[in-house]
Write an enzyme that holds these catalytic residues in place. Structure first.
Site, PDB file in Angstrom:
ATOM      1  N   ASN A 228      -1.540  -5.182  -5.341  1.00 29.11           N
ATOM      2  CA  ASN A 228      -0.603  -4.551  -6.800  1.00 29.11           C
ATOM      3  C   ASN A 228       0.461  -3.710  -6.333  1.00 29.11           C
ATOM      4  O   ASN A 228       0.416  -2.929  -5.296  1.00 29.11           O
ATOM      5  CB  ASN A 228      -1.700  -3.529  -7.280  1.00 29.11           C
ATOM      6  CG  ASN A 228      -1.183  -2.592  -8.036  1.00 29.11           C
ATOM      7  OD1 ASN A 228      -0.844  -2.354  -8.487  1.00 29.11           O
ATOM      8  ND2 ASN A 228      -2.007  -1.085  -8.353  1.00 29.11           N
TER       9      ASN A 228
ATOM     10  N   CYS B 273      -5.066   1.548  -8.891  1.00 23.57           N
ATOM     11  CA  CYS B 273      -6.035   0.984  -7.824  1.00 23.57           C
ATOM     12  C   CYS B 273      -7.071   2.241  -5.933  1.00 23.57           C
ATOM     13  O   CYS B 273      -7.346   2.011  -5.917  1.00 23.57           O
ATOM     14  CB  CYS B 273      -5.647  -0.002  -6.624  1.00 23.57           C
ATOM     15  SG  CYS B 273      -3.460   0.432  -6.321  1.00 23.57           S
TER      16      CYS B 273
END
Length: 168
Positions: A130, A138
């Site tokens: 990410n 996250c």
């Protein structure tokens, strides 16, 4: 690289937070660093550009300020653009945006939410790859035993974000 992408750095209680955004206002990368250019390797090659420092990025930096000020949902509607070439990764990032502040989930739970309960490693890889930290949260994914697990920007930053959201 093609064209330019705008960058800005926002001060946070856990250090500087850099953001790269495309001309359409979508976040392409973000992370806890003072150097926006250091985020470029995280951006898919088709979305890279020469960073152009701006004092702020309008609604993006306003959303970060709102989040830091206690409006934990302020970042939810900020558009994000990142590519991987894989359908699961893109879907998993979208699912992650639906995880609510103050309600962290485990990697196993994240895999199940993404529609592939046995794909715990793929879910962990989605977190690791990410590029848009905070906007694709996250940091809200924990190990099954409740431990923090990893975080590209360091466990103290992850702990601060989780505490901010729990107390916010």
């Amino acid at each position: 690289m093609r064209g330019t992408i705008d960058s800005a750095v926002v001060g946070t209680p856990v250090g500087p937070f850099a953001i790269l955004a495309g001309p359409d206002g979508a976040v392409r990368a973000a992370g806890f660093t003072a150097e926006p250019a250091s985020l470029l390797p995280l951006v898919h090659p088709s979305l890279r550009g020469e960073p152009r420092q701006q004092p702020e990025l309008g609604p993006i930096t306003a959303a970060v300020a709102g989040y830091l000020g206690g409006d934990l949902d302020a970042i939810d509607d900020v558009p994000v653009e990142q590519h991987t070439g894989g359908a699961f990764m893109s879907h998993a990032w979208q699912v992650l945006r639906d995880v609510k502040p103050g309600e962290p989930i485990t990697y196993t739970g994240y895999a199940a939410l993404a529609g592939r309960p046995a794909a715990v490693r793929a879910a962990a890889a989605a977190c690791a790859r990410n590029a848009a930290a905070l906007f694709v949260p996250c940091h809200r994914v924990l190990r099954t035993d409740g431990a923090l697990g990893g975080y590209r920007w360091g466990l103290p930053v992850k702990r601060w974000l989780l505490d901010h959201e729990r107390l916010g």
